[in-house]
Design an enzyme around this catalytic site. Sequence first.
Site, PDB file in Angstrom:
ATOM      1  N   HIS A  84       0.825  -1.225   0.000  1.00 37.00           N
ATOM      2  CA  HIS A  84       0.000   0.000   0.000  1.00 37.00           C
ATOM      3  C   HIS A  84       0.855   1.270   0.000  1.00 37.00           C
ATOM      4  O   HIS A  84       0.660   2.142  -0.864  1.00 37.00           O
ATOM      5  CB  HIS A  84      -0.960  -0.017   1.190  1.00 37.00           C
ATOM      6  CG  HIS A  84      -1.647   1.282   1.449  1.00 37.00           C
ATOM      7  ND1 HIS A  84      -2.488   1.888   0.543  1.00 37.00           N
ATOM      8  CD2 HIS A  84      -1.593   2.132   2.531  1.00 37.00           C
ATOM      9  CE1 HIS A  84      -2.936   3.027   1.044  1.00 37.00           C
ATOM     10  NE2 HIS A  84      -2.400   3.194   2.245  1.00 37.00           N
ATOM     11  N   HIS A 108       3.877   6.814   5.611  1.00 35.99           N
ATOM     12  CA  HIS A 108       2.727   7.576   6.088  1.00 35.99           C
ATOM     13  C   HIS A 108       1.891   6.841   7.136  1.00 35.99           C
ATOM     14  O   HIS A 108       1.176   7.477   7.918  1.00 35.99           O
ATOM     15  CB  HIS A 108       1.841   8.014   4.921  1.00 35.99           C
ATOM     16  CG  HIS A 108       0.969   6.937   4.360  1.00 35.99           C
ATOM     17  ND1 HIS A 108       1.385   6.078   3.372  1.00 35.99           N
ATOM     18  CD2 HIS A 108      -0.309   6.565   4.638  1.00 35.99           C
ATOM     19  CE1 HIS A 108       0.417   5.241   3.064  1.00 35.99           C
ATOM     20  NE2 HIS A 108      -0.638   5.507   3.816  1.00 35.99           N
ATOM     21  N   GLU A 112       0.857   5.685  12.772  1.00 33.64           N
ATOM     22  CA  GLU A 112      -0.518   5.312  13.116  1.00 33.64           C
ATOM     23  C   GLU A 112      -0.686   3.821  13.366  1.00 33.64           C
ATOM     24  O   GLU A 112      -1.419   3.409  14.268  1.00 33.64           O
ATOM     25  CB  GLU A 112      -1.440   5.756  11.980  1.00 33.64           C
ATOM     26  CG  GLU A 112      -2.904   5.513  12.232  1.00 33.64           C
ATOM     27  CD  GLU A 112      -3.755   5.984  11.071  1.00 33.64           C
ATOM     28  OE1 GLU A 112      -4.865   5.441  10.904  1.00 33.64           O
ATOM     29  OE2 GLU A 112      -3.323   6.894  10.338  1.00 33.64           O
ATOM     30  N   ASP A 113       0.004   2.985  12.582  1.00 32.74           N
ATOM     31  CA  ASP A 113      -0.255   1.545  12.612  1.00 32.74           C
ATOM     32  C   ASP A 113       0.859   0.694  13.209  1.00 32.74           C
ATOM     33  O   ASP A 113       0.744  -0.532  13.237  1.00 32.74           O
ATOM     34  CB  ASP A 113      -0.543   1.042  11.188  1.00 32.74           C
ATOM     35  CG  ASP A 113      -1.834   1.613  10.637  1.00 32.74           C
ATOM     36  OD1 ASP A 113      -2.690   2.013  11.444  1.00 32.74           O
ATOM     37  OD2 ASP A 113      -1.982   1.677   9.402  1.00 32.74           O
ATOM     38  N   ASP A 175      -3.112   8.612  -0.665  1.00 30.08           N
ATOM     39  CA  ASP A 175      -3.460   7.506   0.227  1.00 30.08           C
ATOM     40  C   ASP A 175      -4.923   7.107   0.034  1.00 30.08           C
ATOM     41  O   ASP A 175      -5.265   5.924  -0.113  1.00 30.08           O
ATOM     42  CB  ASP A 175      -3.195   7.936   1.670  1.00 30.08           C
ATOM     43  CG  ASP A 175      -3.685   6.914   2.684  1.00 30.08           C
ATOM     44  OD1 ASP A 175      -3.477   5.714   2.459  1.00 30.08           O
ATOM     45  OD2 ASP A 175      -4.275   7.333   3.701  1.00 30.08           O
ATOM     46  N   ASP A 295     -23.628  17.124 -22.956  1.00 29.83           N
ATOM     47  CA  ASP A 295     -22.182  17.359 -22.988  1.00 29.83           C
ATOM     48  C   ASP A 295     -21.395  16.185 -22.414  1.00 29.83           C
ATOM     49  O   ASP A 295     -20.487  16.353 -21.621  1.00 29.83           O
ATOM     50  CB  ASP A 295     -21.826  18.649 -22.245  1.00 29.83           C
ATOM     51  CG  ASP A 295     -22.263  18.629 -20.800  1.00 29.83           C
ATOM     52  OD1 ASP A 295     -23.120  17.789 -20.462  1.00 29.83           O
ATOM     53  OD2 ASP A 295     -21.744  19.438 -20.013  1.00 29.83           O
TER      54      ASP A 295
END
Length: 750
Positions: A84, A108, A112-113, A175, A295
């Site tokens: 990921h 990133h 957090e994880d 993300d 359109d």
Amino acid sequence: MKTQPTNPKQAGSTAARPPAKRAEPKSESPSGIPGERFQISDLCAILESYLEPRDVADVYRAYLFGAEAHDGQRRVSGEPYIYHPIEVARILAAMRLDAKSIMAAILHDVIEDTPTAKEHIAEQFGTDIAALVDGVSKITRIEFQSQEEAQAENFRKMLLAMASDIRVILIKLADRLHNMRTIAALKPERRRAIARETLDIYAPIANRLGVRQWAAELGNLGFSALYPLRYRIIDDAVRKRHGNRKAIVEKIRAAIVGQMEREGLAAEVTGREKSLYGVYRKMEQKHLSFDQVYDLYGFRVIVDKADTCYRALGAIHNLYKPIPGRFKDYIAIPKANGYQSLHTVVFGPFGVSLEVQIRTHEMDRVSEAGVASHWLYKSGERGSDPAQQRALQWLKDLLDTQQKAGNPREFLEHLKVDLFPDEVYVFTPNGEIKKLPRDATVIDFAYDVHTDIGNRCVGAKVNHQLVPLRTTLRNGDHVEIITAEWNRPSPSWLNYVVTSKARAHIRSFLKNQKTDESAKLGERLLATALEDIGADLKKISEETRNALLKTLKQKTWNDLLGEIGLGNRLATVVARQLVPQTEKDEASRFLRLFRRRSQKPKEPALAIHGTEGVVVNYARCCRPIPGDPILGFLTAGRGIVVHTEDCPNVVRYRKHPEQWIDVQWEKNIKGVYPVYFRVEAKNQRGVLASVAAAISEQEANIDSVSFDERDSQYTSMDFTIEVRDRVHLAHIMRRIRALESVVKINRKKG
């Protein structure tokens, strides 16, 4: 799978880089289809096309760190988690972002994880990358009262980080884009929640920042996840139309190319297909059928410079007749996200209207990548770029709005409103252009100029004519605000402002004000409440007032009156605190009230927060019964009047929030309560008896019944019956509806 460099300490050396190409193992994709995975070596190959070797080596070092931190973790789809972050970095690399952005993308989710701390990342890769990673990370160590509050706090944290470094939101958008690409692995309810958030927040943010390429894909992915059936229907319809009109589109493109050549203009002409989500939104917003969306295809003409854009516009108008009022010049007046182009809608061949966009190569690059296209990773002049300056100013205004918001729900409301700006352009007296959302009013303009001007505006001149504050502005209007030092915002302004900035400042002022107006209103409410219990406000001694102020922790009597006027305190409660129930007059009045109410059918006890013993009445217009969603309104002389939430008479109270009272039914309520409903039945002998028998079977009494014979075939019967609660009523109505002679039954309100 991880590959160790020969000598990781030698940053910038060829030994510190991964092999140029490695074998890519087959693995199951989230959709269950075997396919090749994008590897770190593939990412490095892309980065080598625009980054220095030492920067590529640093990215690889970040990959090793992230792979170790996420070791053993897997996504819901079952694949190793590290895939990921690599895909997120790949999305950013396609935008040619700098090395720090790519490294932060790979890392990133580490804070957090995993147990990794921000300080550890700062130690390994520097404070800039640690700040980027922390800005993208959610707040996980705080317990919130609701999911909405958690969502608002996470957005607030991200906005604060974005205000100092715009790359935070670019990483977050990448993300979210990869998460949406792989959303099929999630459970349906989770999939729908993420899709809704994407459509409400992330896709509009991408559009606001000018990253139209991401915005379009996020919109389509969110649409397909939230409304899969609608997506498939529109997709099939577009495919069919595409097959039928492919030759037509190519013929029009060739005609435009030929016209440019005849005019001696070098131009690239391409066809553009409207996104499926764009088609759906247009159908929904303008209430169109699919066949009325003309359109689906547009054309883009790309030339060398801005001057040529206007010459190309003339060539297009010589080829096809323009539709009046459908031309927009975003070159002279760019959009808030930096987008520039000429837009014109013309009558094309075969009865089809076409949108043509004319722009330069640079404008085209900005239109696809927005702020990301302006990330000058070599020159170090990031702060001087106009698009980034506009984006940072928008973020600053958004943060100011967040600080004025009273709660998470209010902040999210402001954010969503701010993310859908269908813009109009108006002028200040000195010729400055102001961009406002469509349907913006004079008050929105005043607050956009300055908060103090908004707070003190009393009128305006639009195109040199005096107009009221609620006047809606149109493109090209010249606006001059008239102010007065004595003026203050009115609650009624909230009914016709559309910008989040104006709404937030008005609400903030109203919440914090302790003006004479609120004090006077509080005085009137308190005087009425005291009168109801046989007391006189003028006869309340100073000593009694001071004792109550001390108890309620209010500084002055005016402050207390202001609290009542703003609805923060109930006048009835304060009145009983001023005149205790032990007094003779209060006791006798209560006894009379008790005798009067005891003659009525028993009514449900209401849990009125902090208002024990307050007089409660039930509105006859809607006749609320236990189980109905209800609202309470403080009414002079009648105490609290309870209405159902959908009562037609509630509309007029919504403009007076200071009279709203929080009410709810008690859990165990006994007694019977009148309710009114209408039965429409065939005009047959014995129909009234059968309906009455059905009511009796459910152990309910009939208070009254009236007839209205519509014609010889049908009749209407209006019943007032006594029920225990909403469930009891539902049983009765279900039993009546089952009668063969009954055509329709509905509860009546208002």
